[in-house]
Scaffold this active site. Structure first.
Site, PDB file in Angstrom:
ATOM      1  N   LYS A  58       3.715  -4.552 -15.492  1.00 13.26           N
ATOM      2  CA  LYS A  58       3.112  -5.702 -14.843  1.00 13.26           C
ATOM      3  C   LYS A  58       1.807  -6.060 -15.542  1.00 13.26           C
ATOM      4  O   LYS A  58       1.101  -5.201 -16.063  1.00 13.26           O
ATOM      5  CB  LYS A  58       2.872  -5.370 -13.367  1.00 13.26           C
ATOM      6  CG  LYS A  58       2.433  -6.539 -12.498  1.00 13.26           C
ATOM      7  CD  LYS A  58       2.353  -6.098 -11.040  1.00 13.26           C
ATOM      8  CE  LYS A  58       1.912  -7.225 -10.125  1.00 13.26           C
ATOM      9  NZ  LYS A  58       1.901  -6.803  -8.703  1.00 13.26           N
ATOM     10  N   MET A 101      -2.561 -12.133  -7.997  1.00 13.55           N
ATOM     11  CA  MET A 101      -1.496 -11.238  -7.526  1.00 13.55           C
ATOM     12  C   MET A 101      -1.425 -11.186  -6.000  1.00 13.55           C
ATOM     13  O   MET A 101      -1.136 -10.154  -5.412  1.00 13.55           O
ATOM     14  CB  MET A 101      -1.692  -9.825  -8.099  1.00 13.55           C
ATOM     15  CG  MET A 101      -1.709  -9.793  -9.620  1.00 13.55           C
ATOM     16  SD  MET A 101      -1.892  -8.136 -10.290  1.00 13.55           S
ATOM     17  CE  MET A 101      -3.540  -7.730  -9.704  1.00 13.55           C
ATOM     18  N   SER A 152       4.156 -10.040  -6.026  1.00 13.88           N
ATOM     19  CA  SER A 152       3.563 -10.510  -7.254  1.00 13.88           C
ATOM     20  C   SER A 152       4.164  -9.899  -8.516  1.00 13.88           C
ATOM     21  O   SER A 152       3.834 -10.314  -9.635  1.00 13.88           O
ATOM     22  CB  SER A 152       2.061 -10.240  -7.223  1.00 13.88           C
ATOM     23  OG  SER A 152       1.778  -8.853  -7.157  1.00 13.88           O
ATOM     24  N   ILE A 176       0.641  -4.560  -2.757  1.00 15.60           N
ATOM     25  CA  ILE A 176      -0.430  -4.589  -1.766  1.00 15.60           C
ATOM     26  C   ILE A 176      -0.028  -5.343  -0.506  1.00 15.60           C
ATOM     27  O   ILE A 176      -0.700  -5.270   0.512  1.00 15.60           O
ATOM     28  CB  ILE A 176      -1.721  -5.188  -2.369  1.00 15.60           C
ATOM     29  CG1 ILE A 176      -2.945  -4.868  -1.493  1.00 15.60           C
ATOM     30  CG2 ILE A 176      -1.578  -6.707  -2.567  1.00 15.60           C
ATOM     31  CD1 ILE A 176      -4.262  -5.250  -2.121  1.00 15.60           C
ATOM     32  N   GLY A 177       1.098  -6.064  -0.591  1.00 17.93           N
ATOM     33  CA  GLY A 177       1.595  -6.789   0.574  1.00 17.93           C
ATOM     34  C   GLY A 177       3.097  -6.976   0.506  1.00 17.93           C
ATOM     35  O   GLY A 177       3.678  -7.770   1.250  1.00 17.93           O
ATOM     36  N   GLY A 178       3.720  -6.242  -0.426  1.00 18.81           N
ATOM     37  CA  GLY A 178       5.154  -6.393  -0.660  1.00 18.81           C
ATOM     38  C   GLY A 178       5.460  -6.728  -2.096  1.00 18.81           C
ATOM     39  O   GLY A 178       6.590  -7.107  -2.436  1.00 18.81           O
ATOM     40  N   SER A 179       4.483  -6.571  -2.991  1.00 20.14           N
ATOM     41  CA  SER A 179       4.584  -7.081  -4.360  1.00 20.14           C
ATOM     42  C   SER A 179       5.588  -6.358  -5.232  1.00 20.14           C
ATOM     43  O   SER A 179       5.942  -6.850  -6.299  1.00 20.14           O
ATOM     44  CB  SER A 179       3.213  -7.046  -5.038  1.00 20.14           C
ATOM     45  OG  SER A 179       2.334  -7.952  -4.419  1.00 20.14           O
TER      46      SER A 179
END
Length: 573
Positions: free
Chosen positions: A170, A219, A245, A266-269
């Protein structure tokens, strides 16, 4: 000079090399031919960065005009296997798992060099089809592979468990001398001074580093789009997003441009991209895998921690990566890590799962509902127990997530946008229109978070013998670009810091079956209404459904083992 704007799926790239002048050559090396008083606009910087990535693709890897899929062709994930642009050997290599790649190299069937060349070519092709890359080092990767082959020839021993495996990264993982843009124009030409520790570790384990992949601005979005590189599309259906992201990773792997990638969550990335493209991933709880020196979109925000993890086409590869990293004892290099060795898990014959049908905010679309119902039925048929989970506490988590992510009033993201003099993407409104709060208020939010942790722990403990939770990764398989509006199904577990895997459950979207019902319950809110209205069974036809399997905090080994057991159930005849 004729101006050429490369967009995936057009002929422009194939002509680019005939029209490159010294201006573009200088730009590609970042020696921009402008006067010292002239300042490049963000659009100039963007154009130059796109040209830089495209110019590093060898001419022999440009898709011939007669083979290039038209923009109207939405499905391109099978291009490597069916186009005739790849040899039989290249097709076999690029279709292989990371686990099989190492085994074949060690057995002498393949060399690291030929594997690396095959994946460099397929990554270049993926970029032309879905715009997946931000940086390439193809010559350097091939040289590293040759050196690995020479080393193996002399010693007869593999360097490590990832011997010869090309690993994609990434964009926020630093490679010395390469930019880590994290989707900001301000960083487009800033070269990193050293590798992230993980990069050096992967090389020690035998991996070949060859590309970096696209991300959304900061991101912090469930799609992959920014003002530098533009939009990455889903190779299973280019009208849809590959998620975010880590969407560049999922698009690359799903189009067979990488066997194994590393992203962050961090939130589903990690989980959203995997779920949109039929891949496997795992979200580790914080402080188990190294990421302290990755570039962050909101550095210093640690009320909700970002974690790194693998994304791949097989469960075995996710386990291979995870075990390889932890077995290297990274806590001696990353100061944040817990010294928890890899633990071998012996599961009971029968497991107990709780099911969350939806989050009470946005209901799932028809293929997701069918996937949940099918998975539950097959688990029960295999002797496992499935119970209901009360979803009422979820709303409290969502409210807290928003306040924690915007506690700085968007100051961090705004400063990076202003530095690059680029316009704010529309999806940044929630951050940029928020109000900064003080230290006392942040502390109160963290107290609230801790109380939520305790409430969820108590709820889990009330279900005697509960092993894990099954829930959708999102209310939809994927969504049109700019329409991925709800990432709460994954973000929930970032706040809780639970161990979570995503896996394709065997259910495939079907336009004839997965239609909206006439007796649907009333919409819950405007987002739920929009989700229903946007749903098109034709767009998800043939796409795999990914589900989440959630375990307790720091139970990654058990979660991955449970995924294997669930797959046994769903694949049982």
């Amino acid at each position: 000079m004729r101006k050429i704007a490369f967009t995936p799926g057009t002929r422009s790239l194939s002509y680019l090399f005939n029209d490159l002048t010294d201006v573009f050559k200088f730009r590609a090396s970042e020696k921009l031919p402008v006067s010292r008083s002239e300042k490049l606009s963000w659009t100039d910087i963007s154009a130059a960065k796109k040209e830089e990535v495209n110019a590093r693709i060898p001419s022999e890897w440009l898709i011939p005009e007669d083979l290039l899929p038209p923009t109207s062709q939405t499905k391109v994930d099978d291009f490597v296997a069916t186009s005739g642009f790849f040899t039989e050997g290249e097709i076999k290599i690029t279709a292989s798992s990371a686990t099989d790649i190492t085994a074949n190299i060690v057995a002498g069937t393949w060399t690291a060099e030929e594997v690396t060349k095959a994946f460099c070519k397929s990554a270049a092709v993926s970029h032309q089809l879905v715009n997946s890359l931000t940086y390439t080092q193809f010559p350097e990767a091939i040289t590293a592979a040759k050196e690995l082959d020479e080393e193996f020839s002399k010693t007869g021993k593999p360097r490590g468990p990832l011997h010869g495996v090309p690993v994609s990264l990434k964009d926020n993982i630093n490679i010395k001398g390469a930019p880590s843009t994290i989707g900001f124009v301000a960083y487009a030409n800033e070269k990193e001074e050293k590798n992230s520790y993980l990069v050096d570790l992967l090389v020690e384990l035998g991996a070949i580093i060859y590309v970096k992949t696209n991300v959304p601005t900061a991101m912090m979005m469930a799609e992959t789009v920014n003002n530098i590189f533009g939009t990455t599309t889903n190779p299973l259906n280019r009208k849809l997003t590959p998620g975010g992201s880590s969407g560049g990773e999922s698009a690359l792997i799903a189009s067979y441009g990488s066997p194994l990638g590393v992203g962050t969550d961090i939130g589903g990335s990690l989980r959203l991209p995997a779920s949109t493209t039929g891949l496997f991933t795992v979200r580790f709880s914080g402080n188990r895998l190294p990421n302290f020196d990755f570039k962050a979109g909101m550095p210093g925000q640690e009320a909700i921690v970002s974690v790194q993890g693998p994304i791949a086409r097989t469960l075995d590869d996710v386990i291979l990566y995870s075990k390889s990293i932890i077995d290297s004892e990274p806590w001696f290099k990353d100061p944040k890590l817990y010294p928890i060795p890899w633990r071998e898990i012996q599961l009971p014959q029968k497991l107990k799962f709780a099911i969350i049908w939806d989050d009470g905010y946005v209901r799932v679309t028809p293929p997701i509902q069918r996937a949940l119902e099918t998975t539950v039925a097959k688990l029960k048929n295999s002797g496992h127990e499935v119970v209901e989970w009360d979803n009422k506490p979820i709303g409290k988590v969502y409210n807290l997530l928003r306040r924690l992510f915007t506690a700085d009033g968007g100051k961090t993201i705004r400063s990076q946008l202003e530095k690059g003099e680029e316009p704010a993407p529309k999806f940044m409104d929630n951050f940029l229109q928020s109000q900064e709060i003080g230290v006392y208020d942040v502390w109160q939010l963290q107290r609230e978070r801790n109380q939520i942790w305790k409430e969820w722990l108590d709820q889990w403990n009330e279900i005697e013998g509960l092993d894990g939770i099954i829930m959708a990764a999102a209310p939809y398989i994927s969504a049109k670009h700019s329409k991925y509006t709800h990432a709460g199904y994954t973000g929930l577990f970032n706040l809780l810091d639970y161990s979570v895997a995503v896996f394709p459950c065997g259910v495939i979207g079907d336009r004839d079956i997965d239609v909206r019902k006439a007796d649907e319950p009333p919409e819950l809110n405007d987002v739920d209404k929009a989700t229903r209205e946007e749903y098109d069974p034709n767009e998800i036809h043939g796409l795999p459904v990914g589900l989440q399997l959630i375990g307790r905090k720091l139970q990654e080994e058990k979660v991955l083992a449970m995924v294997g057991r669930v797959l046994e159930a769903v694949n049982a005849i």
